[in-house]
Write a protein that holds these residues in place. Structure first.
Motif: not given
Length: 95
Positions: A67, A71, A73, A77, A79, A83, A85-86, A90-92
């Motif tokens: 993460i 970010t 999250l 969520e 994840p 993965s 996340w940013h 946060g999105r992958p």
């Protein structure tokens, strides 16, 4: 851990070798529309939170998740293993 915060330690599970960045927050509660809400947070083995990352209640992160710095999250969520996340929210990260 360099100043990371976990207000609800009893609602938080950290896997082995988790890394908490400077001023990261793992928060198991929220006040939404006048209602107090809370849930467990589970971070798997080798999860890394960047500096000032924020993880909200209900998150279940598999092993090896990264993460990024700053970010957020969002609640609930999940994840996937390995993965990254940013962003806020946060999105992958692709690739």
């Amino acid at each position: 851990d360099d100043g990371a915060m976990i207000p609800e330690k009893t609602l938080t599970t950290l896997g082995d070798h988790a890394t908490l960045g400077e001023l990261a927050v793992i928060q198991g509660h929220s006040l939404e529309d006048g209602l107090f809400k809370s849930d467990h947070i589970r971070l798997g083995d080798d999860v890394t939170l960047g500096a000032r990352a924020f993880v909200h209640y209900g998150v279940v992160a598999a092993d090896g998740v990264l993460i990024d710095t700053d970010t957020f999250l969002m609640k609930g969520e999940e994840p996937a293993a390995g993965s990254r996340w940013h962003g806020n929210p946060g999105r992958p990260v692709a690739g």
